[in-house]
Motif scaffolding. Structure first.
Motif, mmCIF file in Angstrom:
data_model
loop_
_atom_site.group_PDB
_atom_site.id
_atom_site.type_symbol
_atom_site.label_atom_id
_atom_site.label_comp_id
_atom_site.label_asym_id
_atom_site.label_seq_id
_atom_site.Cartn_x
_atom_site.Cartn_y
_atom_site.Cartn_z
ATOM 1 N N LEU A 119 59.019 83.081 53.208
ATOM 2 C CA LEU A 119 59.685 81.840 52.831
ATOM 3 C C LEU A 119 59.585 81.657 51.316
ATOM 4 C CD1 LEU A 119 61.002 79.409 54.433
ATOM 5 C CD2 LEU A 119 58.836 78.223 54.065
ATOM 6 N N PRO A 120 60.710 81.636 50.609
ATOM 7 C CA PRO A 120 60.640 81.525 49.140
ATOM 8 C C PRO A 120 60.231 80.121 48.702
ATOM 9 C CG PRO A 120 62.925 81.512 49.876
ATOM 10 C CD PRO A 120 62.086 81.790 51.093
ATOM 11 N N PRO A 121 59.558 80.007 47.564
ATOM 12 C CA PRO A 121 59.121 78.688 47.083
ATOM 13 C C PRO A 121 60.266 77.711 46.847
ATOM 14 C CG PRO A 121 57.966 80.437 45.924
ATOM 15 C CD PRO A 121 59.049 81.100 46.725
ATOM 16 N N GLU A 122 61.475 78.222 46.606
ATOM 17 C CA GLU A 122 62.615 77.338 46.376
ATOM 18 C C GLU A 122 63.295 76.889 47.667
ATOM 19 O OE1 GLU A 122 63.950 81.665 45.815
ATOM 20 O OE2 GLU A 122 62.249 80.383 45.232
ATOM 21 N N HIS A 123 62.814 77.352 48.809
ATOM 22 C CA HIS A 123 63.398 76.953 50.090
ATOM 23 C C HIS A 123 63.254 75.439 50.276
ATOM 24 C CE1 HIS A 123 63.993 76.658 54.452
ATOM 25 N NE2 HIS A 123 64.532 77.871 54.406
ATOM 26 N N ASP A 124 64.227 74.832 50.954
ATOM 27 C CA ASP A 124 64.216 73.381 51.146
ATOM 28 C C ASP A 124 62.950 72.888 51.845
ATOM 29 O OD1 ASP A 124 66.592 73.095 49.878
ATOM 30 O OD2 ASP A 124 67.798 72.757 51.676
ATOM 31 N N LEU A 125 62.430 73.664 52.797
ATOM 32 C CA LEU A 125 61.228 73.241 53.506
ATOM 33 C C LEU A 125 60.033 73.134 52.551
ATOM 34 C CD1 LEU A 125 61.443 75.268 56.855
ATOM 35 C CD2 LEU A 125 61.798 72.811 56.520
ATOM 36 N N VAL A 126 60.048 73.958 51.504
ATOM 37 C CA VAL A 126 58.990 73.890 50.497
ATOM 38 C C VAL A 126 59.294 72.784 49.492
ATOM 39 C CG1 VAL A 126 57.758 75.161 48.695
ATOM 40 C CG2 VAL A 126 58.507 76.349 50.777
ATOM 41 N N ALA A 127 60.533 72.770 49.010
ATOM 42 C CA ALA A 127 60.925 71.816 47.970
ATOM 43 C C ALA A 127 60.795 70.364 48.423
ATOM 44 C CB ALA A 127 62.355 72.103 47.516
ATOM 45 N N GLN A 128 60.948 70.115 49.732
ATOM 46 C CA GLN A 128 60.890 68.747 50.256
ATOM 47 C C GLN A 128 59.533 68.401 50.869
ATOM 48 O OE1 GLN A 128 63.480 66.633 49.834
ATOM 49 N NE2 GLN A 128 64.524 68.279 48.735
ATOM 50 N N ALA A 129 58.528 69.236 50.613
ATOM 51 C CA ALA A 129 57.237 69.065 51.286
ATOM 52 C C ALA A 129 56.524 67.775 50.922
ATOM 53 C CB ALA A 129 56.331 70.259 50.993
ATOM 54 N N ARG A 130 56.766 67.240 49.751
ATOM 55 C CA ARG A 130 56.109 65.985 49.380
ATOM 56 C C ARG A 130 56.755 64.787 50.068
ATOM 57 N NH1 ARG A 130 52.090 66.838 46.227
ATOM 58 N NH2 ARG A 130 52.074 68.545 44.712
ATOM 59 N N ARG A 131 57.931 64.968 50.572
ATOM 60 C CA ARG A 131 58.605 63.886 51.286
ATOM 61 C C ARG A 131 58.239 63.877 52.764
ATOM 62 N NH1 ARG A 131 64.851 64.104 50.142
ATOM 63 N NH2 ARG A 131 64.683 62.222 51.426
ATOM 64 N N ARG A 132 57.885 65.032 53.297
ATOM 65 C CA ARG A 132 57.537 65.107 54.710
ATOM 66 C C ARG A 132 56.448 66.158 54.885
ATOM 67 N NH1 ARG A 132 62.226 65.304 56.436
ATOM 68 N NH2 ARG A 132 62.300 63.043 56.542
ATOM 69 N N PRO A 133 55.365 65.865 55.586
ATOM 70 C CA PRO A 133 54.270 66.827 55.749
ATOM 71 C C PRO A 133 54.759 68.170 56.247
ATOM 72 C CG PRO A 133 53.630 64.693 56.611
ATOM 73 C CD PRO A 133 55.099 64.589 56.279
ATOM 74 N N THR A 134 54.361 69.236 55.534
ATOM 75 C CA THR A 134 54.791 70.594 55.860
ATOM 76 C C THR A 134 53.573 71.501 55.852
ATOM 77 O OG1 THR A 134 56.931 70.170 54.803
ATOM 78 C CG2 THR A 134 56.346 72.472 55.213
ATOM 79 N N LEU A 135 53.426 72.274 56.909
ATOM 80 C CA LEU A 135 52.258 73.129 57.094
ATOM 81 C C LEU A 135 52.722 74.577 57.253
ATOM 82 C CD1 LEU A 135 49.207 73.457 57.628
ATOM 83 C CD2 LEU A 135 49.630 72.762 59.989
ATOM 84 N N LEU A 136 52.147 75.464 56.468
ATOM 85 C CA LEU A 136 52.520 76.882 56.502
ATOM 86 C C LEU A 136 51.335 77.723 56.965
ATOM 87 C CD1 LEU A 136 54.616 79.127 55.731
ATOM 88 C CD2 LEU A 136 53.559 79.135 53.461
ATOM 89 N N PHE A 137 51.504 78.404 58.102
ATOM 90 C CA PHE A 137 50.495 79.343 58.593
ATOM 91 C C PHE A 137 50.867 80.729 58.101
ATOM 92 C CE2 PHE A 137 49.675 75.850 61.417
ATOM 93 C CZ PHE A 137 48.319 75.944 61.732
#
Length: 371
Positions: free
Chosen positions: A232-250
């Motif tokens: 998953l690239p750092p520029e992916h939306d799931l990463v870019a929007q992580a401060r707006r919604r809790p996101t957890l990466l295993f």
């Protein structure tokens, strides 16, 4: 001839209906409903509030006020008897002066587990346990699994053609199901604590993994991505929007801090797993990590690879299967992969619980049969 439903059962069904309002919003607590009743009239209703507090009993008693004295309380799960972030619900019930308490089932939390019932009886309250117990346990199956087995409930959501395909051979999949089915899928998201996908699905679909129903946007769950190879690239939306919604990466612990820095800076929580934890036991590792974070209900929306990994591990408890009235054919992409079964006896078996028409589509709901 239809059998008449007792008044107790009707009020307990009302308590269970109230409890369902909390699903997806109250972890790590269970979703509980409570109704205070006297002379056939509801004096106060309550359900576990977002974040797990206030509890259902205190909410119902607050609404009932002094009228609760001498009344009956119908509660979908044993009231807590320990001091946590709020005082015990048993104390509030005793102090209210209720005369009778009908409880659906015991709480599996070792801090409670019969102690709440004992405290009420010791205070002279008439306590009955077991009414609608199966329904109550099933409603809070995720909470029970978390306390008894150390993992959350897993619901696998699939949206396929009649022949089980999720896309054409080219990858085209928008949209197999119609608008009503897609709206229902968002409602399903709202009743879970987290949505889990694999890296492949995240890369191909670039999903938002949120709830986009008017008025329910705040119920968007935690977003979880399984990505051991850090694709998953750092520029992916799931990463870019992580401060707006809790996101957890295993991911794998072999990635150094430098490789993970951009994810952490974006607000992504990293769960670094050892090589042993990211082999065939990766699904178990992920669920253990989610349970430790207090999550009880997981909606699995990953692609065929992720779905298959959880099915092979025996970790899918429910199926939420949206089926569209079209055929794609054998060259389409299947919803699940190879399960490597040697006989039908090894096949995971699910019991159908409901059929829900959604326009031209159909939602089939299944529960995993016990082994």
């Amino acid at each position: 001839m239809a059998t008449a439903i007792s008044e107790d059962r009707l009020w307990m069904m009302a308590a269970l209906a109230l409890a369902r309002r909390g699903l997806g919003q109250v972890s790590p607590n269970p979703a509980v409903g409570c109704v205070i009743v006297a002379e056939g009239r509801a004096l106060g209703r309550g359900w576990t509030q977002p974040g797990g507090r206030p509890h259902a009993e205190t909410e119902a008693l607050r609404r009932a006020g002094p009228a609760a004295h001498g009344a009956t309380a119908y509660i979908s799960l044993e009231p807590c008897s320990h001091h946590g972030k709020t005082p015990p619900c048993t104390d509030a019930l005793i102090e209210s002066g209720i005369k009778r308490c009908v409880i659906s089932c015991e709480d599996p939390d070792p801090r409670v587990s019969g102690r709440g019932i004992a405290a009420l009886r010791q205070a002279g309250i008439d306590v009955e346990v077991g009414l609608c117990a199966d329904d109550a346990r099933e409603l809070n199956r995720g909470f029970f699994l978390n306390k008894l087995t150390g993992r959350p409930l897993v619901s696998l959501k699939l949206a396929t053609s009649l022949d089980g395909r999720i896309a054409l051979a080219s990858g085209e999949s928008k949209w197999i199901t119609g608008e009503a089915a897609r709206a229902r899928a968002h409602l399903l998201r709202a009743s879970h604590d987290a949505i889990l996908v694999g890296a492949g699905t995240a890369l191909v679909d670039n999903p938002r993994l949120d709830v986009r129903l008017p008025g329910l946007e705040v119920r968007s769950p935690v977003r979880v991505v399984m990505d051991r190879r850090l694709r998953l690239p750092p520029e992916h939306d799931l990463v870019a929007q992580a401060r707006r919604r809790p996101t957890l990466l295993f991911t794998s612990a072999r990635h150094d801090d430098g490789a993970l820095a951009s994810y952490r800076e974006a607000g992504v929580e990293i769960a670094a797993c050892t090589a042993a934890e990211t082999d065939d036991r990766f699904p178990e590792t992920v669920l253990k990590g989610l349970a430790e974070r207090g999550l009880t209900r997981i909606l699995l929306e990953g692609g065929a690879e992720t779905a298959t990994a959880f099915l092979k591990a025996g970790l899918v408890d429910r199926l939420e299967w949206f089926r569209a009235p079209l055929l794609i054919g054998a060259d389409g992409l299947p919803g699940t992969g190879t399960l490597e079964l040697d006989s039908l006896v090894q096949a995971p078996v699910f019991r159908r619980e409901a059929l829900e028409p959604l326009g031209e589509d159909l939602l089939e709901r299944y529960r995993r049969e016990a082994a």
